[in-house]
Scaffold this active site. Structure first.
Site, PDB file in Angstrom:
ATOM      1  N   SER A  24       0.828  -1.202   0.000  1.00  7.74           N
ATOM      2  CA  SER A  24       0.000   0.000   0.000  1.00  7.74           C
ATOM      3  C   SER A  24       0.867   1.259   0.000  1.00  7.74           C
ATOM      4  O   SER A  24       1.988   1.241   0.513  1.00  7.74           O
ATOM      5  CB  SER A  24      -0.898  -0.007   1.245  1.00  7.74           C
ATOM      6  OG  SER A  24      -1.854   1.027   1.178  1.00  7.74           O
ATOM      7  N   PRO A  25       0.375   2.356  -0.560  1.00 11.99           N
ATOM      8  CA  PRO A  25       1.131   3.607  -0.508  1.00 11.99           C
ATOM      9  C   PRO A  25       1.394   4.031   0.935  1.00 11.99           C
ATOM     10  O   PRO A  25       0.485   4.016   1.771  1.00 11.99           O
ATOM     11  CB  PRO A  25       0.208   4.606  -1.207  1.00 11.99           C
ATOM     12  CG  PRO A  25      -0.661   3.762  -2.074  1.00 11.99           C
ATOM     13  CD  PRO A  25      -0.871   2.498  -1.319  1.00 11.99           C
ATOM     14  N   GLN A 101       0.916   6.349  -7.487  1.00 18.62           N
ATOM     15  CA  GLN A 101      -0.274   6.980  -6.926  1.00 18.62           C
ATOM     16  C   GLN A 101      -0.094   8.490  -7.031  1.00 18.62           C
ATOM     17  O   GLN A 101       0.834   9.054  -6.439  1.00 18.62           O
ATOM     18  CB  GLN A 101      -0.489   6.590  -5.471  1.00 18.62           C
ATOM     19  CG  GLN A 101      -1.810   7.139  -4.923  1.00 18.62           C
ATOM     20  CD  GLN A 101      -1.993   6.905  -3.442  1.00 18.62           C
ATOM     21  OE1 GLN A 101      -1.398   7.601  -2.630  1.00 18.62           O
ATOM     22  NE2 GLN A 101      -2.809   5.926  -3.089  1.00 18.62           N
ATOM     23  N   TYR A 183      -8.407  13.967   1.065  1.00 12.89           N
ATOM     24  CA  TYR A 183      -7.604  14.797   0.177  1.00 12.89           C
ATOM     25  C   TYR A 183      -8.509  15.478  -0.843  1.00 12.89           C
ATOM     26  O   TYR A 183      -9.726  15.420  -0.748  1.00 12.89           O
ATOM     27  CB  TYR A 183      -6.506  13.966  -0.480  1.00 12.89           C
ATOM     28  CG  TYR A 183      -5.587  13.286   0.523  1.00 12.89           C
ATOM     29  CD1 TYR A 183      -5.423  13.789   1.819  1.00 12.89           C
ATOM     30  CD2 TYR A 183      -4.898  12.125   0.206  1.00 12.89           C
ATOM     31  CE1 TYR A 183      -4.600  13.162   2.748  1.00 12.89           C
ATOM     32  CE2 TYR A 183      -4.060  11.488   1.128  1.00 12.89           C
ATOM     33  CZ  TYR A 183      -3.926  12.012   2.400  1.00 12.89           C
ATOM     34  OH  TYR A 183      -3.117  11.389   3.309  1.00 12.89           O
ATOM     35  N   ARG A 231      -8.298   5.117  -5.637  1.00 10.64           N
ATOM     36  CA  ARG A 231      -8.519   4.858  -4.213  1.00 10.64           C
ATOM     37  C   ARG A 231      -9.535   5.872  -3.708  1.00 10.64           C
ATOM     38  O   ARG A 231      -9.366   7.080  -3.906  1.00 10.64           O
ATOM     39  CB  ARG A 231      -7.220   4.987  -3.418  1.00 10.64           C
ATOM     40  CG  ARG A 231      -7.431   4.859  -1.904  1.00 10.64           C
ATOM     41  CD  ARG A 231      -6.127   4.892  -1.129  1.00 10.64           C
ATOM     42  NE  ARG A 231      -5.390   3.662  -1.248  1.00 10.64           N
ATOM     43  CZ  ARG A 231      -4.972   2.927  -0.213  1.00 10.64           C
ATOM     44  NH1 ARG A 231      -5.262   3.304   1.019  1.00 10.64           N
ATOM     45  NH2 ARG A 231      -4.286   1.831  -0.409  1.00 10.64           N
ATOM     46  N   ARG A 327       1.106  -1.283   7.122  1.00  9.08           N
ATOM     47  CA  ARG A 327       1.941  -1.411   8.320  1.00  9.08           C
ATOM     48  C   ARG A 327       2.620  -2.770   8.429  1.00  9.08           C
ATOM     49  O   ARG A 327       3.749  -2.860   8.910  1.00  9.08           O
ATOM     50  CB  ARG A 327       1.106  -1.117   9.568  1.00  9.08           C
ATOM     51  CG  ARG A 327       0.788   0.365   9.725  1.00  9.08           C
ATOM     52  CD  ARG A 327      -0.197   0.617  10.868  1.00  9.08           C
ATOM     53  NE  ARG A 327      -0.444   2.031  11.062  1.00  9.08           N
ATOM     54  CZ  ARG A 327      -1.292   2.766  10.336  1.00  9.08           C
ATOM     55  NH1 ARG A 327      -1.962   2.197   9.343  1.00  9.08           N
ATOM     56  NH2 ARG A 327      -1.459   4.051  10.592  1.00  9.08           N
TER      57      ARG A 327
END
Length: 357
Positions: A24-25, A101, A183, A231, A327
């Protein structure tokens, strides 16, 4: 029909993933003038050595005002391409694929480095004037942005298109538009933030307009063989009639599918700090499952995915097409190799590391 599992390959347009495990980013706050360096090639390269099928970059700002901090990586100029070419070449040598991304943080930008608390920086203190759909702050301690003019919106769409072109030039296999986590795109499609009265505010169709138009323009300039992903925040996690809900995400996903989007990553939130009691293993997976079931689009699942059997079940049960992990990859860059051993799968291991597996 063969039974799918975590190590089943997946083809999206011309991109073939060797497994369903995705990095994941994750923002690294380690770029200089938007350029990536040694940290990034080791950080991302080690996950490729570790067996991931797809590696998605941290959010790459499409212009300087779209950054979170001064230390964000970007694709807002051609000088930022070379570093990604080097990284992509190494990742490809490990049999993994890469996705860029691209993002704009809107009013969640102009913050200090994490070592300094990610605090909002005023223009007088080295920050910049943030802009958003409306002059509404996402939550306390964030900047009060200036409302974007239509002319500025047109410029931002162009910046996204140019960033996508640079991603192609840098050798990425796919592009992901970041439209979640509070965002800029999320600041437009959620009624919580968007108070506009023009063609980019008010109705559902108007609030998703910026994302739809930008997606259409990007799809038109990248190769037809290249996957395009988005996303989103599937829900706002707010008990408010104006809040974005899963039903909204299902409609949005259907529209994005029609205009050439291949996969939706179903994350959530972004305007509030989620109570820890609501965070548990696979807690966001139902969003991906619902969107996939209702629209038929490919989905990526996120949300506290940390175990091999857990990730495998998500794929085998058809809840989602990709298991996207953040993570756990920070803790274990070689998660896929360890997962293969746990699940009894035979996978290629770099010869340099075979003695350990």
């Amino acid at each position: 029909m063969a039974t799918l599992n975590l190590f089943s390959p997946l083809q999206i347009r011309d991109m073939v993933l060797k497994n369903r495990i995705v990095v994941s980013p994750m923002q690294q706050f380690s770029a200089v003038n938007g350029k990536v360096g040694h940290w990034h090639i080791v950080h991302l390269g080690s996950r490729a050595v570790g067996g991931a099928g797809l590696i998605i970059t941290e959010s790459l700002a499409v212009n300087k005002e779209g950054r979170s901090t001064h230390y964000d990586a970007g694709l807002w100029n051609d000088a930022q391409i070379a570093g990604w070419r080097t990284i992509n070449k190494f990742i490809h040598q490990q049999g993994a694929k890469t996705a860029a991304q691209i993002a704009h943080f809107g009013s969640k930008g102009s913050r200090s480095h994490p070592n300094d608390g990610l605090q909002y920086l005023t223009p007088e203190n080295g920050g910049w004037l943030t802009k958003s759909s409306s002059a509404v702050a996402p939550f306390n301690n964030m900047s009060l942005p200036k409302e974007l003019s239509v002319k500025e919106i047109v410029k931002i769409k162009k910046d996204f298109v140019n960033a996508a072109k640079r991603a192609v030039a840098a050798g990425f296999d796919a592009i992901e538009i970041h439209a979640g986590h509070g965002y800029l795109f999320h600041q437009f499609y959620s009624n919580i933030i968007n108070h506009r009265l023009d063609g980019y505010g008010g109705s559902f169709e108007n609030r998703i307009r910026l994302l739809v138009e930008t997606t259409e323009e990007i799809r038109a300039v990248i190769p037809q063989t290249m996957p395009l992903m988005v996303r989103i925040s599937a829900v706002d996690y707010l008990d408010d009639d104006k809040a974005w809900k899963i039903e909204d995400s299902i409609v949005l996903a259907g529209i994005l599918k029609q205009i050439g989007v291949d996969l939706i990553t179903a994350s959530a939130g972004g305007f509030v700090f989620l109570d820890k009691s609501r965070v548990f293993p696979s807690y966001q997976v139902p969003f991906a499952e619902k969107i996939k079931a209702e629209t038929g689009i490919l989905t990526g699942a996120v949300g506290a995915i940390t175990e091999a059997a857990q990730a495998d079940e998500i794929i085998a049960s058809g809840k989602a097409d990709l298991a996207i992990m953040a993570r756990e990859f920070l803790r274990d860059p070689y998660f896929p190799l360890h997962a293969a051993k746990i699940l009894g799968e035979n996978v290629d291991i770099p010869f340099q590391y075979k003695r350990a597996f």
